[in-house]
Structure formats: structure tokens, C-alpha cells
Design a protein around this motif. Structure first.
Motif, PDB file in Angstrom:
ATOM      1  N   ASP A  13       0.822  -1.210   0.000  1.00  0.00           N
ATOM      2  CA  ASP A  13       0.000   0.000   0.000  1.00  0.00           C
ATOM      3  C   ASP A  13       0.857   1.262   0.000  1.00  0.00           C
ATOM      4  N   MET A  14       0.370   2.280  -0.727  1.00  0.00           N
ATOM      5  CA  MET A  14       1.021   3.582  -0.784  1.00  0.00           C
ATOM      6  C   MET A  14      -0.003   4.666  -0.449  1.00  0.00           C
ATOM      7  N   LEU A  15       0.467   5.762   0.139  1.00  0.00           N
ATOM      8  CA  LEU A  15      -0.420   6.855   0.514  1.00  0.00           C
ATOM      9  C   LEU A  15      -0.857   7.653  -0.704  1.00  0.00           C
ATOM     10  N   VAL A  16      -2.114   8.067  -0.707  1.00  0.00           N
ATOM     11  CA  VAL A  16      -2.625   8.969  -1.738  1.00  0.00           C
ATOM     12  C   VAL A  16      -2.222  10.395  -1.348  1.00  0.00           C
ATOM     13  N   THR A  17      -1.514  11.081  -2.220  1.00  0.00           N
ATOM     14  CA  THR A  17      -1.097  12.466  -1.976  1.00  0.00           C
ATOM     15  C   THR A  17      -1.663  13.375  -3.050  1.00  0.00           C
ATOM     16  N   THR A  18      -1.917  14.609  -2.693  1.00  0.00           N
ATOM     17  CA  THR A  18      -2.406  15.618  -3.632  1.00  0.00           C
ATOM     18  C   THR A  18      -1.612  16.893  -3.413  1.00  0.00           C
TER      19      THR A  18
END
Length: 340
Positions: free
Chosen positions: A114-119
Motif C-alpha cells: 500500500d502507498m499513501l494517496v497524496t495531492t
């Protein structure tokens, strides 16, 4: 047969000329899962065994080699601890049909986690996660044209998915192997062209963005952004090998390969395998890329061992390999093969 062999060599030479200066395009290709190696036996020799690879492990290195097996059916499983904590899982099965050839199926997938969603508004993460998916599914066919020459073809479905975008494509690999070259017992030659196919492009809802259409007063709408296409990581490999019998129960196998890559510098690989009584094996190798800048090429020495045992018509083998990697922990790979 001479005409076929000459046509193959001419075609490969033309492709090599077209692929010149691949190092100038480093990092511009895609579908990197295609070039992640599988199989501990050949990786322990630095992947130098284009001309000497045999059995089901040959599916990745040179599909022509799958014809060189004493078993009618072979099964293989392998796991690699790749760079950046990525796991590579691989499974394959090959069956020989007498008078027709050898058919094989293979699956390779990457375990990234899993990887973090970044914006742009939340560069440290929104609290949501996604898991990238990269895989290949291959179908292969190989046939002996004579007692010395074998040819093989692999067609692979390539799939990638990152969050809300995905891409699918197809690649082709064709190989030739020639044993006892020039009537010299133990001398072999191999040629393989890998990962040739059409460009791939990402599509999906992740490419939609809210904005106003130029020249219109309809307000903001969801607009589709077009992703740039990318090429597959094609390569051409030429390999030679020689097996020397030390005694009746032990031998040495030398192998060397030159690899011309479409999107990275040329590679040179050399390997050595010592086998005792066809039950115990010690292997070592080295790979280098003189045309690449020192920080860009991260691989070097390789090594490994293997154990094989036959009982009641079944052959079981276990292989381990280690590959040194700069800046990361070394790669560990284990393979289990069963033949019957």
C-alpha cells in the motif's frame, strides 16, 4: 536450415543497428516488470546463460531453451526480494508434446504494498491508500528444428494499474539456441530479441480533471487529459557458452552474454557453474555496463547454489541466488522446480 539461420542473424543485426545509442534514452521506456529477471539458477550466473539456459527456467532468458528438458512436464515457482522492498512472484508450467513442440504458460507479478494517496493540497497524504499492480502473463511455444537448433516464441500480456489509471499491452520475445556449434561438443550459441511490441498508454478516471474548456462559457467541466504513450524495454542478447567435463561426475560451464538495450546502456555478463554428479551446483557471475555512468548502473557480482534430486521418475531442484545492488539491499531469489 542454413538459409533460416542466416535470415535470423541478419534480422537481429538490423535490429541491433536500429537500437544503437540506447543509453541516450535511459528512463524513457516503460513496463519495467518485463525486464525483472526470474529464476535463481541463471540469475546466479548474472543472466549470462542465453546460450546455455535449459528447461522451464529458460522461459525468461531464452524461450528456445525450454525444449532442452528430460521431463515431459515441468513446473516452477520462484520468489525474489527486489529493490525497495518489492517482492516478485513467478510461476510457470511447460509440457512437451512429442512431434509438435513444447508449450508453456507463465505468470509474474510484483508485490509493492500500500502507498499513501497524496495531492497538491495534501502532500503528506490524504489518509487513503492504493496498491499498484504490475503483472505479465506469458504463453510460449518452442520447437527443436534439429538435434542442435531450437527456436522459441513468447507472447506476453502486460498489465499495469496505479490508483485510478491503468495500461495494458502485448510484447513478443523470440529466441534461437544452437548446441555443439561448429561440431565442437559443449560449445553453444544463443540469440534472443526481447519485449518487442506496440506502445502502451495509460487511461482511466484518474486522468480526468475539472476545468473550463478553452473558448467556451459553460463553466467548469470534467476534462480528460491525454497520457503520453511509452515504449516497451526492448533488448537484443547474444550469448556463447561452453561446457567442460572435468571428470566423469563433475563439469564446468562457462557462459557470456552481450545485451544491447533500447533504453539503457549496453551490458556485458559472464558466469560460471560447477556441477557435481548433477546433484550439487555452485555458481557465480558478474554483470557490468561500461557505457553507463557509474551512479546509474547498480548491479555487479552474483552468486548462488543449487541442489537437485531425482526419485521415482520425478526430479526436484532447489536454487538460491544473490545479486549485489548499490544503494539498496541485495536481491535474494529462491526457485523450486519439479519435473516429471
Amino acid at each position: 536450415m542454413k538459409r533460416i539461420w542466416c535470415m535470423i542473424l541478419v534480422s537481429v543485426c538490423m535490429l541491433q543497428y536500429a537500437y544503437g545509442s540506447g543509453g541516450n534514452r535511459t528512463g524513457t521506456g516503460g513496463a519495467g516488470q518485463l525486464i525483472i529477471p526470474v529464476g535463481a539458477r541463471d540469475l546466479a550466473m548474472a543472466g549470462s546463460s542465453v546460450s546455455t539456459t535449459t528447461g522451464i527456467e529458460a522461459l525468461y532468458w531464452n524461450p528456445a531453451g525450454i525444449t532442452k528438458s528430460t521431463n515431459s512436464t515441468n513446473v516452477m515457482f520462484s520468489h525474489m526480494s527486489y529493490i525497495a522492498d518489492i517482492g516478485v512472484e513467478y510461476g510457470a508450467i511447460a509440457t512437451n508434446f512429442e512431434g509438435i513442440g513444447t508449450f508453456a504458460l507463465s505468470v509474474k507479478s510484483l508485490s509493492i504494498g500500500d502507498m499513501l494517496v497524496t495531492t497538491t493540497n495534501d502532500p503528506d497524504g490524504t489518509g487513503q491508500t492504493f496498491s499498484p499492480q504490475f503483472f505479465t502473463v506469458g504463453a510460449s511455444f518452442a520447437r527443436r528444428l534439429s538435434d542442435r537448433i531450437s527456436v522459441g516464441l513468447t507472447t506476453s500480456l502486460v498489465g499495469e494499474r496505479i490508483a485510478d489509471v491503468s495500461s495494458n499491452g502485448v510484447s513478443f520475445t523470440v529466441g534461437v539456441s544452437y548446441d555443439n556449434l561448429a561440431s565442437v561438443n559443449g560449445l553453444s550459441l544463443g540469440v534472443v530479441v526481447k519485449n518487442v511490441g506496440p506502445q502502451m498508454t495509460y487511461t482511466g478516471p484518474g486522468l480526468y480533471a475539472q476545468g473550463a474548456s478553452p473558448g467556451q462559457n459553460s463553466g467548469e467541466n470534467f476534462l480528460s487529459r491525454e497520457a503520453a504513450p511509452f515504449d516497451l524495454p526492448s533488448s537484443i542478447e547474444f550469448g556463447v557458452g561452453y561446457r567442460y567435463a572435468i571428470a566423469s561426475n563433475s563439469d564446468l560451464q562457462f557462459s557470456g552474454t552481450f545485451q544491447n538495450n533500447n533504453f539503457s546502456g549496453d551490458e556485458y555478463k559472464g558466469g560460471l557453474e560447477y556441477g557435481y554428479n548433477n546433484n550439487f551446483f555452485v555458481r557465480a557471475g558478474y554483470m557490468g555496463s561500461p557505457s553507463s555512468q557509474s551512479p546509474d548502473y547498480i548491479y555487479g557480482f552474483t552468486g548462488g547454489v543449487g541442489i537437485a534430486y531425482a526419485f521415482e521418475g520425478t526430479e526436484l531442484s532447489f536454487d538460491y541466488a544473490y545479486r549485489a545492488v548499490k544503494y539498496f539491499d541485495g536481491n535474494h531469489i529462491v526457485s523450486i522446480k519439479v519435473g516429471f
